[in-house]
Design a protein around this motif. Structure first.
Motif, PDB file in Angstrom:
ATOM      1  N   ASP A 138       1.118   1.924  11.932  1.00 41.68           N
ATOM      2  CA  ASP A 138       2.390   2.605  11.701  1.00 41.68           C
ATOM      3  C   ASP A 138       2.623   3.676  12.761  1.00 41.68           C
ATOM      4  O   ASP A 138       3.759   3.926  13.163  1.00 41.68           O
ATOM      5  CB  ASP A 138       2.405   3.251  10.310  1.00 41.68           C
ATOM      6  CG  ASP A 138       2.557   2.229   9.196  1.00 41.68           C
ATOM      7  OD1 ASP A 138       2.882   1.065   9.483  1.00 41.68           O
ATOM      8  OD2 ASP A 138       2.343   2.590   8.020  1.00 41.68           O
ATOM      9  N   GLN A 139       1.555   4.302  13.217  1.00 40.61           N
ATOM     10  CA  GLN A 139       1.731   5.342  14.220  1.00 40.61           C
ATOM     11  C   GLN A 139       2.038   4.749  15.590  1.00 40.61           C
ATOM     12  O   GLN A 139       2.768   5.344  16.388  1.00 40.61           O
ATOM     13  CB  GLN A 139       0.502   6.246  14.247  1.00 40.61           C
ATOM     14  CG  GLN A 139       0.428   7.043  12.949  1.00 40.61           C
ATOM     15  CD  GLN A 139      -0.675   8.067  12.920  1.00 40.61           C
ATOM     16  OE1 GLN A 139      -1.473   8.155  13.857  1.00 40.61           O
ATOM     17  NE2 GLN A 139      -0.740   8.839  11.846  1.00 40.61           N
TER      18      GLN A 139
ATOM     19  N   ILE B 299       3.877   2.166  15.941  1.00 43.59           N
ATOM     20  CA  ILE B 299       5.305   1.865  15.872  1.00 43.59           C
ATOM     21  C   ILE B 299       6.128   3.121  16.049  1.00 43.59           C
ATOM     22  O   ILE B 299       7.160   3.107  16.699  1.00 43.59           O
ATOM     23  CB  ILE B 299       5.631   1.177  14.528  1.00 43.59           C
ATOM     24  CG1 ILE B 299       4.993  -0.199  14.528  1.00 43.59           C
ATOM     25  CG2 ILE B 299       7.130   1.062  14.314  1.00 43.59           C
ATOM     26  CD1 ILE B 299       4.880  -0.803  13.163  1.00 43.59           C
ATOM     27  N   HIS B 300       5.637   4.220  15.503  1.00 40.02           N
ATOM     28  CA  HIS B 300       6.300   5.503  15.702  1.00 40.02           C
ATOM     29  C   HIS B 300       6.461   5.770  17.207  1.00 40.02           C
ATOM     30  O   HIS B 300       7.558   6.088  17.678  1.00 40.02           O
ATOM     31  CB  HIS B 300       5.473   6.595  15.030  1.00 40.02           C
ATOM     32  CG  HIS B 300       6.046   7.982  15.153  1.00 40.02           C
ATOM     33  ND1 HIS B 300       5.812   8.969  14.237  1.00 40.02           N
ATOM     34  CD2 HIS B 300       6.808   8.554  16.100  1.00 40.02           C
ATOM     35  CE1 HIS B 300       6.435  10.072  14.594  1.00 40.02           C
ATOM     36  NE2 HIS B 300       7.039   9.861  15.732  1.00 40.02           N
TER      37      HIS B 300
ATOM     38  N   MET C  43      -6.624   0.314   4.931  1.00 36.75           N
ATOM     39  CA  MET C  43      -5.590   1.347   4.861  1.00 36.75           C
ATOM     40  C   MET C  43      -5.537   2.149   6.164  1.00 36.75           C
ATOM     41  O   MET C  43      -4.455   2.482   6.646  1.00 36.75           O
ATOM     42  CB  MET C  43      -5.837   2.276   3.669  1.00 36.75           C
ATOM     43  CG  MET C  43      -5.669   1.573   2.341  1.00 36.75           C
ATOM     44  SD  MET C  43      -5.766   2.705   0.929  1.00 36.75           S
ATOM     45  CE  MET C  43      -4.120   3.430   0.978  1.00 36.75           C
ATOM     46  N   GLY C  44      -6.703   2.424   6.726  1.00 40.21           N
ATOM     47  CA  GLY C  44      -6.746   3.137   8.000  1.00 40.21           C
ATOM     48  C   GLY C  44      -6.062   2.349   9.093  1.00 40.21           C
ATOM     49  O   GLY C  44      -5.359   2.902   9.951  1.00 40.21           O
ATOM     50  N   ASN C  45      -6.246   1.058   9.041  1.00 43.93           N
ATOM     51  CA  ASN C  45      -5.609   0.192  10.020  1.00 43.93           C
ATOM     52  C   ASN C  45      -4.095   0.232   9.889  1.00 43.93           C
ATOM     53  O   ASN C  45      -3.374   0.297  10.892  1.00 43.93           O
ATOM     54  CB  ASN C  45      -6.119  -1.241   9.821  1.00 43.93           C
ATOM     55  CG  ASN C  45      -5.700  -2.142  10.940  1.00 43.93           C
ATOM     56  OD1 ASN C  45      -5.803  -1.785  12.106  1.00 43.93           O
ATOM     57  ND2 ASN C  45      -5.201  -3.320  10.589  1.00 43.93           N
ATOM     58  N   GLU C  46      -3.631   0.228   8.662  1.00 47.56           N
ATOM     59  CA  GLU C  46      -2.191   0.329   8.405  1.00 47.56           C
ATOM     60  C   GLU C  46      -1.645   1.638   8.975  1.00 47.56           C
ATOM     61  O   GLU C  46      -0.584   1.665   9.606  1.00 47.56           O
ATOM     62  CB  GLU C  46      -1.948   0.261   6.891  1.00 47.56           C
ATOM     63  CG  GLU C  46      -0.493   0.316   6.471  1.00 47.56           C
ATOM     64  CD  GLU C  46       0.279  -0.946   6.830  1.00 47.56           C
ATOM     65  OE1 GLU C  46      -0.344  -2.025   6.905  1.00 47.56           O
ATOM     66  OE2 GLU C  46       1.509  -0.845   7.052  1.00 47.56           O
ATOM     67  N   ILE C  47      -2.379   2.725   8.789  1.00 50.76           N
ATOM     68  CA  ILE C  47      -1.947   4.027   9.295  1.00 50.76           C
ATOM     69  C   ILE C  47      -1.881   4.011  10.821  1.00 50.76           C
ATOM     70  O   ILE C  47      -0.886   4.457  11.421  1.00 50.76           O
ATOM     71  CB  ILE C  47      -2.894   5.148   8.794  1.00 50.76           C
ATOM     72  CG1 ILE C  47      -2.706   5.346   7.288  1.00 50.76           C
ATOM     73  CG2 ILE C  47      -2.654   6.459   9.543  1.00 50.76           C
ATOM     74  CD1 ILE C  47      -3.762   6.232   6.628  1.00 50.76           C
ATOM     75  N   ALA C  48      -2.911   3.463  11.439  1.00 47.35           N
ATOM     76  CA  ALA C  48      -2.929   3.412  12.907  1.00 47.35           C
ATOM     77  C   ALA C  48      -1.773   2.568  13.437  1.00 47.35           C
ATOM     78  O   ALA C  48      -1.100   2.936  14.398  1.00 47.35           O
ATOM     79  CB  ALA C  48      -4.271   2.855  13.385  1.00 47.35           C
TER      80      ALA C  48
ATOM     81  N   MET D 266       0.809  -1.221   0.000  1.00 47.18           N
ATOM     82  CA  MET D 266       0.000   0.000   0.000  1.00 47.18           C
ATOM     83  C   MET D 266       0.841   1.271   0.000  1.00 47.18           C
ATOM     84  O   MET D 266       0.336   2.344  -0.311  1.00 47.18           O
ATOM     85  CB  MET D 266      -0.951  -0.012   1.191  1.00 47.18           C
ATOM     86  CG  MET D 266      -2.013  -1.093   1.076  1.00 47.18           C
ATOM     87  SD  MET D 266      -3.199  -1.075   2.427  1.00 47.18           S
ATOM     88  CE  MET D 266      -2.240  -1.843   3.736  1.00 47.18           C
ATOM     89  N   ASP D 267       2.114   1.145   0.322  1.00 39.96           N
ATOM     90  CA  ASP D 267       2.997   2.309   0.302  1.00 39.96           C
ATOM     91  C   ASP D 267       3.225   2.834  -1.116  1.00 39.96           C
ATOM     92  O   ASP D 267       3.711   3.948  -1.295  1.00 39.96           O
ATOM     93  CB  ASP D 267       4.340   1.947   0.913  1.00 39.96           C
ATOM     94  CG  ASP D 267       4.925   0.702   0.265  1.00 39.96           C
ATOM     95  OD1 ASP D 267       4.611  -0.391   0.731  1.00 39.96           O
ATOM     96  OD2 ASP D 267       5.666   0.832  -0.729  1.00 39.96           O
TER      97      ASP D 267
ATOM     98  N   PHE E 107     -10.837   1.072   2.590  1.00 44.86           N
ATOM     99  CA  PHE E 107     -10.531   2.254   3.411  1.00 44.86           C
ATOM    100  C   PHE E 107     -10.138   1.810   4.819  1.00 44.86           C
ATOM    101  O   PHE E 107      -9.182   2.326   5.407  1.00 44.86           O
ATOM    102  CB  PHE E 107     -11.739   3.195   3.490  1.00 44.86           C
ATOM    103  CG  PHE E 107     -11.904   4.121   2.309  1.00 44.86           C
ATOM    104  CD1 PHE E 107     -10.800   4.647   1.646  1.00 44.86           C
ATOM    105  CD2 PHE E 107     -13.172   4.497   1.875  1.00 44.86           C
ATOM    106  CE1 PHE E 107     -10.955   5.516   0.562  1.00 44.86           C
ATOM    107  CE2 PHE E 107     -13.335   5.364   0.796  1.00 44.86           C
ATOM    108  CZ  PHE E 107     -12.231   5.867   0.137  1.00 44.86           C
ATOM    109  N   ALA E 108     -10.864   0.849   5.353  1.00 47.02           N
ATOM    110  CA  ALA E 108     -10.575   0.374   6.711  1.00 47.02           C
ATOM    111  C   ALA E 108      -9.204  -0.294   6.781  1.00 47.02           C
ATOM    112  O   ALA E 108      -8.441  -0.085   7.735  1.00 47.02           O
ATOM    113  CB  ALA E 108     -11.665  -0.588   7.176  1.00 47.02           C
TER     114      ALA E 108
END
Lengths: 264, 264
Positions: free
Chosen positions: B172-173, B175-176, B165-170, B119-120, B162-163
């Motif tokens: 990744d954050q 891990i940040h 991708m949203g999950n991937e964003i959450a 997805m990146d 959408f969900a």
DNA sequence: CGTAGTGTTGAATTGAATCAAGTGTCGTGG
DNA sequence: CCACGACACTTGATTCAATTCAACACTACG
């Protein structure tokens, strides 16, 4: 001597021709005007409307809610609030943060004009972090269920929103790499260059800008302490790569800053 | 003594009733069978088909390409390749990594069955990292342009993607935050618990599993050196929170591992 | 069976954190 | 308009967690 230097830099900066932004908004538009439409918004190439035609933009306009401006410190939403909307920054800036178990927060993102806030809540239907205004700021609220409905009608909107989310994923992974293998100086240089190009995107100077966040915010974001951030800033200034005066930053040698990052 | 302990643990593990996965695939399905359909795939609740009805799943099935299996070390794609598809892991596991300027790589993600890779690349139309198989593995390739077209026809597919991708964003954050403020031990404990719950999702034991990646991969992912990862593992073993034998991991005290993370 | 890759352990080093003590800046209310 | 207090920032001395360097053991595969 360090102090004398800083004073000197203020003079230089204030005497310069290019004005520093008061907040991060292009000049033509009243920064907090609520009556602007998507079609006339100066940011429309960055935000959602890109690649939409006139009638499509009008449809998007219909679902966007232009809230009252937010004061510094106002919350857009809080961690665990029910997810309802994503937000586009129209002017000013925001930060997202999470509270760790020991009570102290860690900053997860900063948002500048044209950027989209809140996508971390899409999957779980709750926001994963809290988000507050770093200065007087205004936003467009886009109720997500309506955005989904409209995306279903407008393939180009769906395509664009997939792209926005994909961009967020790519950006987050860059930060993962930054945090997992770069030194304090490399992280800081990369952060400054990142801000620089984001300001350039909204037609502001890429080499001179005001930091909307504190040193402590930067430290939390980069996994460093305030003290380290401060030391790196003075160090970069001593090397004449940047000029710092409080929140005012000038990048004197962008090529050299880039070189720092690729030197590890 | 350390060595004797490790030997002993192998005995225990091999003697236990719950079999360790050979690769991370639920048992009922031949792990690398290419002829399976989305409707019959054991992972369908994790992957894309969730929330689709029968005829919708059939439509999805049409666009999915079930490639030949990948051998350990085979590339799914390389950094800067043109983005064409996202991939769902059917069996086995993958890692994504980027090459930093000095030549050495940093791992950005691991992917287990049911998870979506690539997805990146959506935003920039180029993959931002390289992805290779960690073991013999099979995937479903989903050409993205067709996924977009189908999403436009099927609102529930659009919603689900959408969900995802949203999950991937959450994620990744999260891990940040992990990298920016947790110690080596906290990161490692969090990593093991994360794997545990991901294995649980595909109906494998959450307390006993094989690590598909090397210590070095884990270190690169967590921003630590191989040596540190190894030391933390032995340390956790000494505290009797885990049992390690090469790639074989048993989580002996999940509550205590959780406590490590929230103690900072 | 040998070799390359993977993993462990120990000792020395170091980059950034912590602790500590300031100065500078800004907004508020008297 | 100035004085006050809270916060933001800087700088120095010291400490410490993790890295680096080094040597060695294990394992797996052609």
């Amino acid at each position: 001597m360090g102090s004398a230097n800083l004073r000197g830099s203020t003079q230089t900066a204030e005497g310069s021709k290019i004005p520093l932004q008061q907040n991060a908004t292009p000049a033509k538009v009243c920064p907090h005007n609520s009556n602007i439409s998507c079609a006339s918004c100066r940011l429309n190439e960055l935000c959602l409307p890109i690649a939409l035609n006139k009638s499509e933009i009008h449809q998007l306009d219909e679902i966007v809610e232009r809230n009252r401006p937010y004061k510094k410190g106002d919350h857009l939403y809080r961690q665990s609030d029910d997810f309802k909307s994503v937000y586009a920054v129209r002017s000013g800036s925001f930060k997202s943060y999470v509270l760790s178990d020991n009570g102290q927060g860690r900053v997860t993102s900063f948002f500048l004009p044209g950027e989209i806030i809140g996508m971390d809540g899409i999957a779980s239907k709750q926001y994963a972090n809290s988000t507050i205004a770093l200065e007087h700021s205004s936003i467009c609220e886009i109720p997500f269920s309506q955005l989904e409905k409209l995306s279903h009608q407008l393939p180009s909107l769906q395509h664009h929103f997939f792209a926005i989310m994909g961009n967020e994923i790519a950006k987050d992974q860059q930060i993962h790499t930054l945090l997992s293998s770069y030194t304090a100086e490399e992280r800081t240089a990369s952060f400054l260059l990142g801000l620089s190009s984001r300001y350039a995107h909204v037609s502001l100077s890429p080499s001179r800008f005001l930091l909307p966040m504190t040193r402590s915010d930067i430290g939390e974001y980069l996994g460093l302490t305030v003290e380290t951030v401060s030391r790196i800033f003075t160090g970069l200034q001593r090397k004449e790569l940047i000029q710092v005066n409080n929140r005012e930053i000038e990048l004197l040698d962008i090529a050299a800053l880039r070189a720092i990052i690729s030197s590890s």
